[in-house]
Motif scaffolding. Sequence first.
Motif, PDB file in Angstrom:
ATOM      1  N   GLY A   1       0.440  -1.004   0.293  1.00 49.22           N
ATOM      2  CA  GLY A   1       0.239  -0.348  -0.167  1.00 49.22           C
ATOM      3  C   GLY A   1       1.019   1.577  -0.047  1.00 49.22           C
ATOM      4  O   GLY A   1       2.039   1.003   0.172  1.00 49.22           O
ATOM      5  N   PRO A   2       0.172   2.558  -0.612  1.00 45.72           N
ATOM      6  CA  PRO A   2       1.314   3.762  -0.319  1.00 45.72           C
ATOM      7  C   PRO A   2       0.646   4.617   1.104  1.00 45.72           C
ATOM      8  O   PRO A   2       0.193   3.423   2.025  1.00 45.72           O
ATOM      9  CB  PRO A   2       0.003   4.712  -1.075  1.00 45.72           C
ATOM     10  N   PRO A   3       2.461   4.807   1.135  1.00 46.27           N
ATOM     11  CA  PRO A   3       2.629   6.231   2.609  1.00 46.27           C
ATOM     12  C   PRO A   3       1.293   6.210   3.146  1.00 46.27           C
ATOM     13  O   PRO A   3       0.393   6.628   2.355  1.00 46.27           O
ATOM     14  CB  PRO A   3       3.130   6.845   2.370  1.00 46.27           C
ATOM     15  N   ASN A   4       1.087   5.750   4.109  1.00 40.08           N
ATOM     16  CA  ASN A   4      -0.200   6.548   4.904  1.00 40.08           C
ATOM     17  C   ASN A   4       0.655   8.713   5.578  1.00 40.08           C
ATOM     18  O   ASN A   4       1.166   8.588   6.155  1.00 40.08           O
ATOM     19  CB  ASN A   4      -0.831   5.783   6.469  1.00 40.08           C
ATOM     20  N   THR A   5      -0.358   9.226   5.756  1.00 37.26           N
ATOM     21  CA  THR A   5      -0.057  10.817   6.496  1.00 37.26           C
ATOM     22  C   THR A   5      -1.937  10.986   6.582  1.00 37.26           C
ATOM     23  O   THR A   5      -3.245  10.462   6.606  1.00 37.26           O
ATOM     24  CB  THR A   5      -0.068  11.409   5.306  1.00 37.26           C
ATOM     25  N   THR A   6      -1.735  11.610   7.831  1.00 34.69           N
ATOM     26  CA  THR A   6      -3.324  12.254   8.768  1.00 34.69           C
ATOM     27  C   THR A   6      -3.942  13.223   7.509  1.00 34.69           C
ATOM     28  O   THR A   6      -3.540  13.803   6.504  1.00 34.69           O
ATOM     29  CB  THR A   6      -2.492  13.651   9.778  1.00 34.69           C
ATOM     30  N   TYR A   7      -5.073  13.221   6.730  1.00 38.58           N
ATOM     31  CA  TYR A   7      -5.701  14.333   6.270  1.00 38.58           C
ATOM     32  C   TYR A   7      -6.205  15.644   6.577  1.00 38.58           C
ATOM     33  O   TYR A   7      -6.916  15.475   7.352  1.00 38.58           O
ATOM     34  CB  TYR A   7      -6.676  13.098   5.441  1.00 38.58           C
ATOM     35  N   SER A   8      -6.045  16.078   6.133  1.00 39.36           N
ATOM     36  CA  SER A   8      -6.897  18.068   6.218  1.00 39.36           C
ATOM     37  C   SER A   8      -8.075  18.000   6.094  1.00 39.36           C
ATOM     38  O   SER A   8      -8.666  18.712   6.764  1.00 39.36           O
ATOM     39  CB  SER A   8      -5.313  18.694   5.994  1.00 39.36           C
TER      40      SER A   8
END
Length: 411
Positions: free
Chosen positions: A278-285
Amino acid sequence: MNAAFSPKTILTGAQMLFVAFGALVLVPLLTGLDANVALFTAGAGTLAFQWITRGQVPVFLASSFAFIAPIIACNQLYGTAATMGALMAAGGAYMILSVLVRLKGTDMLHRVLPPVVVGPVIMVIGLALAPVAVNMAMGKSGDGSAQLVAYDHAIWISMLALCATLLTAVFGKGIWRLVPILAGVFVGYMCALFLGVVEFSAVQQASWVAAPAFTAPEFKWQAIAFMIPVAIAPAIEHIGDMMAISHVTGKDFLKKPGLHRTLMGDGVATTLAASVGGPPNTTYSEVTGAVMLTKNFNPRVMTWTAIIAVVLAFIGKMGAVLQTIPVPVMGGIMILLFGSIAVVGLKTLFKAHIDVSEPRNLVIIALILVLGIGGMQIGGNEFALQGVSLCAIFGILLNLILPPAQSESQN
């Protein structure tokens, strides 16, 4: 009934996934990864983040835009499996940052990664893929080598998708203002259907229930060295996102549970995602905006968002439908998306009041932009640094080596 299991909490969780869905699946669709895997890893990553942060922060983690260009480049150079191994290492870099922040505080992070470095690196992440966006908007493959959709049809599809995206972003009200990508995909897809350029054979062959196409990682030190510097931009973005959600909820999450815990959660989520393809995760604004709009600050809402994402990942036909989205739809949205990322980098410089007329600042910014956007490569077939990784390393070294700007030394 327990509030965590109430219909309202579950429905609000589903709404949060609706807000994040367009951006979540856009990254795998652009990078050639599996959209169902991205759904699974977004849900699993969010649950891991909640466990590490003790369920205190109402955020949802999903596919990171900052890694689009590096994933495409790394795929071409080293293959998908090696790219996943490199992304796991990038998640490991987050974890190391987490430990350093716990030991040394956030000042250390700002000394090594000041706005004069981070701003132009973010601009490179957006602008480096500008030709890919334009090629896809004209119906071509990303490198421009093949015409996938006739230009006459492609330009209508891409421009309508672009217009729908920007109009929703600028004029949308309430929850609709938070889903411009979803609006663009819908309008572009409807236009593509009308023009007869959508192929449904893969949907007919797909099963209703199927496991996502998980991919095992492979570790190549060349790919790892290429990818690790890319973690700089999303790490800094993470701090901004934590400050934003703290402001929205009236709680200081940088202190409790602490920035070191949220960074660790992000790193574990990214490593977990890459370990299965899967693609890297980040917090979603976008989700932070939805939290502000709904005034629902209960972190348990995000638990349900994550659970629903994991369940949807096992619907085989959903992934097949997403794969039918024509190239021009993505191209039209990418034109605005990549430009927006570049503007975030510009905003970083403005917000920090960076004096670009100072020779020191001018040199750092200029070299980062030209090395990153120009495609400079240092190295050969065995190992090469290029793109975001090269310009980030140059920026960090120049910032550490060059004497402070006159305006800084006088303060």
